[in-house]
Design a protein around this motif. Structure first.
Motif, PDB file in Angstrom:
ATOM      1  N   HIS A 124       0.836  -1.205   0.000  1.00 48.69           N
ATOM      2  CA  HIS A 124       0.000   0.000   0.000  1.00 48.69           C
ATOM      3  C   HIS A 124       0.871   1.254   0.000  1.00 48.69           C
ATOM      4  O   HIS A 124       1.559   1.547   0.994  1.00 48.69           O
ATOM      5  CB  HIS A 124      -0.931   0.005   1.212  1.00 48.69           C
ATOM      6  CG  HIS A 124      -1.915  -1.133   1.210  1.00 48.69           C
ATOM      7  ND1 HIS A 124      -1.604  -2.376   1.737  1.00 48.69           N
ATOM      8  CD2 HIS A 124      -3.189  -1.217   0.747  1.00 48.69           C
ATOM      9  CE1 HIS A 124      -2.650  -3.178   1.610  1.00 48.69           C
ATOM     10  NE2 HIS A 124      -3.624  -2.499   1.007  1.00 48.69           N
ATOM     11  N   LYS A 125       0.835   1.971  -1.115  1.00 49.54           N
ATOM     12  CA  LYS A 125       1.605   3.206  -1.233  1.00 49.54           C
ATOM     13  C   LYS A 125       1.117   4.258  -0.242  1.00 49.54           C
ATOM     14  O   LYS A 125       1.904   5.081   0.249  1.00 49.54           O
ATOM     15  CB  LYS A 125       1.475   3.736  -2.670  1.00 49.54           C
ATOM     16  CG  LYS A 125       2.413   4.883  -3.001  1.00 49.54           C
ATOM     17  CD  LYS A 125       3.851   4.423  -3.033  1.00 49.54           C
ATOM     18  CE  LYS A 125       4.771   5.553  -3.455  1.00 49.54           C
ATOM     19  NZ  LYS A 125       6.200   5.155  -3.430  1.00 49.54           N
ATOM     20  N   PHE A 126      -0.173   4.236   0.059  1.00 48.50           N
ATOM     21  CA  PHE A 126      -0.729   5.211   0.998  1.00 48.50           C
ATOM     22  C   PHE A 126      -0.082   5.072   2.370  1.00 48.50           C
ATOM     23  O   PHE A 126       0.261   6.065   3.015  1.00 48.50           O
ATOM     24  CB  PHE A 126      -2.247   5.026   1.099  1.00 48.50           C
ATOM     25  CG  PHE A 126      -2.897   5.894   2.142  1.00 48.50           C
ATOM     26  CD1 PHE A 126      -3.125   7.241   1.887  1.00 48.50           C
ATOM     27  CD2 PHE A 126      -3.261   5.376   3.377  1.00 48.50           C
ATOM     28  CE1 PHE A 126      -3.709   8.056   2.856  1.00 48.50           C
ATOM     29  CE2 PHE A 126      -3.849   6.173   4.342  1.00 48.50           C
ATOM     30  CZ  PHE A 126      -4.074   7.516   4.076  1.00 48.50           C
ATOM     31  N   LEU A 127       0.103   3.837   2.838  1.00 50.64           N
ATOM     32  CA  LEU A 127       0.729   3.618   4.138  1.00 50.64           C
ATOM     33  C   LEU A 127       2.190   4.076   4.129  1.00 50.64           C
ATOM     34  O   LEU A 127       2.688   4.605   5.126  1.00 50.64           O
ATOM     35  CB  LEU A 127       0.637   2.141   4.524  1.00 50.64           C
ATOM     36  CG  LEU A 127      -0.777   1.593   4.763  1.00 50.64           C
ATOM     37  CD1 LEU A 127      -0.719   0.107   5.109  1.00 50.64           C
ATOM     38  CD2 LEU A 127      -1.464   2.363   5.886  1.00 50.64           C
ATOM     39  N   GLN A 128       2.861   3.878   3.009  1.00 44.68           N
ATOM     40  CA  GLN A 128       4.251   4.337   2.900  1.00 44.68           C
ATOM     41  C   GLN A 128       4.324   5.860   2.990  1.00 44.68           C
ATOM     42  O   GLN A 128       5.214   6.411   3.650  1.00 44.68           O
ATOM     43  CB  GLN A 128       4.855   3.849   1.586  1.00 44.68           C
ATOM     44  CG  GLN A 128       4.942   2.338   1.474  1.00 44.68           C
ATOM     45  CD  GLN A 128       5.459   1.885   0.115  1.00 44.68           C
ATOM     46  OE1 GLN A 128       6.134   2.634  -0.585  1.00 44.68           O
ATOM     47  NE2 GLN A 128       5.146   0.666  -0.255  1.00 44.68           N
ATOM     48  N   ASN A 129       3.382   6.531   2.322  1.00 45.49           N
ATOM     49  CA  ASN A 129       3.347   7.995   2.394  1.00 45.49           C
ATOM     50  C   ASN A 129       3.033   8.473   3.813  1.00 45.49           C
ATOM     51  O   ASN A 129       3.600   9.460   4.287  1.00 45.49           O
ATOM     52  CB  ASN A 129       2.320   8.554   1.410  1.00 45.49           C
ATOM     53  CG  ASN A 129       2.771   8.419  -0.031  1.00 45.49           C
ATOM     54  OD1 ASN A 129       3.967   8.397  -0.320  1.00 45.49           O
ATOM     55  ND2 ASN A 129       1.819   8.318  -0.953  1.00 45.49           N
TER      56      ASN A 129
END
Length: 781
Positions: free
Chosen positions: A148-153
């Motif tokens: 999940h890119k959102f969690l990385q951001n």
């Protein structure tokens, strides 16, 4: 990617006890200045307005009990015994935790990451574990973060919030420390005189403090530790005196029962007063943030056996004095100096001001350091970084940040004019950084230490609950000063995220528009295009680790000529604190050997010092020469990261300054100088009278090179004598049509403004401006 290692690793020495004790003594001046001066303002901030000091002493004893257990649980248990173990190869701080997480899960925000970076000696992971096995603790969490890119951001934003609050603390700590130290003047003059003297004196000290920053900490560092040690001895001695003279039974207040009585009596007012109590742990984060300058054991010894007992005695002594003094004639109300015997008040005032300056110096230096880390990881615009010491690693000075901090610090001092509002602001900044550390540490426990999720949940529940309680008490003071760190953090967070977002979009444009190597080979093979090779070395600066950057084709289109030797140079940061010099460069060929095209990737950690232009140029050329000498005609395996499909074998080459067994470069004015006969030389002296220097590559005694390698070294020598030219891309980034309004504002206005007002790419490479050529391009992202 086929990697060869040409240099051995250096063994790490274990420090002796004498070294550890020496570092523990030195850490007093660098790490604990802020924490040691907290008794100056904790009681005064706590009793400012929310609670009163009554005849029953329930308030003062309850506050003392809260201070004792807060100092015990947060700095001692959490930081000294737990968080300090989460070092990143000896480095600490918010970015160290984020860097650890990036290496144990593929969540790095750096766009040009390579698999070869995982072979760095400091890029260590827990060996012997199958990270994709369901039996390994934290596998599901790791898999979720990577998907999940959102969690990385969100993880990046969390790290940036902690960083921004540290910067905000760099504004507030000097103000409150110096203000509290100078406030002792109130007991020696009338109220009318004091209100006209205090603020100007504080401002004068702050201006002097920031004006001396360019000299560097190392020039005054030898007196920092004695000042803090003298201060600790001073407050602990006064504390012992007050305990035995006024109330020897004060030790009973250390019982948690007094916390219960305090909260039962004061209720909401007691909860609101926690915003002042938490100031007793301000500066605790410095123990972790400054870990790179010392060792874990030295910081643990200094805090456990010197700082912690001195602070406890100081707070107990103040409580003992105040328990017998309920009506204070001075408007100073409850503060540090009222408990100091009048005979020694002036010497204590002088030591307090010096200790406050030392504590302020530590947070200012820490702010410089964290800005440099953000710049290295692509989260802050490039700024001028001055290394103030050639011997002390990490001693830096950033002019733009220094004067910005000074102006903000003066604005806070003049605007609030008292410690009540400044303490509210400082408290929120301090507890926010600690909350961020707690959140990141819970992930480190699972992903890096491979412990059960139950340990992480217990950690975040126990310490998170305490810190959330303090955070809520600080946030309730939003309109009374706590808005300052929120506003400062929002501004810095906006700058960081816009810069990071624009940098990523620019890199994506480079990747999508890079030129295939086949185009370059066609260019070389055609004799009808009128392209000529000129003498010298052309260094093409690019962020790409594979392929040909678009600026090169743009350059060839406008000027159909390029240099005799072409180097595609990528200077990039990797998520480790330091890259050893013997692992600095990755060198390979681009295309056939006879075309003299090389790719060189210089890797730096987020705490590494970039070399000056001459030393960097010599290391760059020597790394190519060493690659030529050691290159063997192998069957290259395709590079999986090279989107063009063309084979590139990169070799790990040590910097010449650290590889005494490799190729060395010597330059002189052409006079005959004999090198030791144990070395062999490749010497080329061009007949042209315009060339005033001679370049020689001195090879190791055991070196054996074939004829083609010798010819290639000779050509590299001639090119080096002719000079080097650095070709940079000067980008104009614009959002493409159809983009959202937020993206257009961020790219066309925010990122463009930051780019135009930051240092150019040539500064980041430390290249001489006279040999730099900029190629303008418009990036439509």
């Amino acid at each position: 990617m086929d990697l060869e290692r040409l240099s051995p690793r250096n063994p790490i020495k274990k420090e002796s006890w004498w070294t550890v004790l020496t570092l523990a003594y030195q850490s007093l001046g660098v790490v604990y200045g802020d924490l040691a001066t907290s008794p100056l303002y904790v009681y005064k901030s706590t009793f400012a307005e929310d609670i009163t000091h009554s005849e029953t002493n329930e308030e003062i004893f309850g506050v003392l009990s809260l201070i004792f257990w807060t100092l015990t649980l947060i700095p001692l248990v959490k930081y000294v015994f737990i968080v300090l173990r989460a070092d990143d190869n000896g480095e600490g701080g918010t970015f160290a935790l984020y860097s650890l997480l990036c290496r144990h899960a593929r969540i790095s925000s750096l766009p040009n990451f390579q698999l070869a970076d995982e072979d760095l000696s400091e890029y260590k992971k827990t060996s012997g574990e199958n990270l994709r096995s369901l039996k390994v603790p934290g596998w599901s969490l790791k898999n979720t973060l990577e998907k999940h890119k959102f969690l990385q951001n969100m993880l990046l934003v969390l790290a940036l919030i902690g960083t921004c609050m540290v910067i905000g603390d760099g504004v507030l700590t000097p103000a409150i420390s110096v203000f509290s130290a100078v406030s002792g003047l109130e007991l020696s003059m009338s109220k009318q005189q004091h209100q006209y003297v205090e603020v100007p004196v504080v401002c004068a000290i702050l201006i002097l403090l920031f004006s001396l920053q360019h000299y560097g900490t190392h020039r005054l560092g030898f007196v920092f530790a004695p000042i803090v040690l003298a201060w600790l001895l001073c407050i602990s001695t006064i504390g012992v005196y007050n305990i035995f003279h006024w109330n020897p039974q004060v030790y009973k207040a250390l019982s948690p029962y007094y916390i219960y009585k305090f909260l039962k009596k004061t209720r909401k007012r007691g909860w609101m007063s926690l915003g002042g109590i938490l100031l007793c742990i301000t500066g605790s984060e410095a123990m972790f943030a400054d870990l790179g300058h010392f060792t874990q054991l030295s910081i643990q010894i200094a805090f456990t056996f010197a700082v912690y007992p001195s602070l406890i005695l100081a707070y107990m002594g103040q409580a003992a004095y105040l328990s017998k003094h309920h009506v204070l004639e001075s408007d100073y109300r409850i503060g540090f100096y009222v408990s100091v015997p009048e005979q020694i008040r002036w010497p204590v005032l002088a030591i307090a001001i010096l200790a406050a300056v030392v504590g302020s110096q530590a947070i200012i230096t820490g702010t410089f350091s964290i800005i440099k880390q953000c710049t290295s990881l692509g989260c802050f615009p490039k700024v001028k970084i001055v290394h103030t010491s050639s011997r002390m690693h990490g001693q830096i000075y950033i002019p733009e940040i220094n004067w910005t901090l000074m102006l903000l610090c003066l604005a806070v001092t003049v605007g609030f004019r008292d410690t009540k509002h400044i303490s509210n602001a400082s408290g929120l900044a301090v507890i926010t950084v600690m909350l961020v550390t707690t959140c990141l540490m819970s992930l480190v426990i699972v992903l890096c230490w491979r412990k059960s999720s139950l340990y992480a949940l217990a950690f975040i529940f126990f310490f998170g609950t305490i810190e959330v309680l303090y955070f809520s008490a600080s946030l309730i003071k939003f309109l009374e000063g706590a808005w300052v760190p929120v506003a400062l953090s929002f501004i810095f967070l906006l700058i960081m995220y816009v810069w990071h977002y624009g940098t990523l979009k620019r890199y994506e444009f480079d990747v999508q528009n890079k030129v295939s190597i086949n185009w370059l080979l066609t260019l070389f093979g055609s004799s009808n295009l009128g392209i000529v090779r000129v003498q010298g070395i052309g260094v093409i600066n690019t962020e790409l680790v594979s392929g040909i950057p678009a600026i090169f084709s743009h350059f060839i289109t406008n000027l159909p000529a390029f240099h005799q030797v072409v180097v595609f140079l990528c200077v990039k940061s990797v998520p480790v604190p330091h890259v050893k010099p013997e692992e600095r460069f990755l060198v390979g060929r681009v295309g056939p050997k006879e075309y003299r095209l090389y790719r060189c990737i210089a890797r730096y950690g987020y705490r590494d010092v970039h070399k000056d232009d001459v030393e960097f140029e010599n290391d760059l050329i020597c790394s190519i020469a060493e690659f030529i000498r050691s290159d063997k005609p192998l069957n290259y395996s395709p590079d999986p990261e090279n989107e063009s499909g063309t084979s590139e074998r990169l070799t790990v080459v040590a910097a010449s300054s650290s590889n005494l067994e490799g190729v060395q470069i010597f330059e002189d004015d052409g006079s005959d100088k004999q090198e030791p006969s144990s070395s062999s030389e490749v010497i080329v002296v061009a007949p042209s009278p315009r060339i005033k220097k001679r370049v020689r590559f001195v090879l190791p005694e055991s070196a054996r090179i074939d004829r083609s390698a010798e010819e290639e070294l000779t050509e590299l020598t001639e090119a080096r004598e002719a000079g080097m030219a650095f070709i940079m891309g000067h980008s104009y980034v614009r959002a493409k049509s159809g983009s959202s309004v937020m993206k257009k504002i961020a790219i066309n206005f925010g990122y463009d403004f930051l780019r135009r007002n930051s240092r150019g790419p040539c500064y980041g490479l430390s290249t001489p401006h006279a040999s730099t050529l900029e190629v303008g391009m418009v990036y439509i992202v």
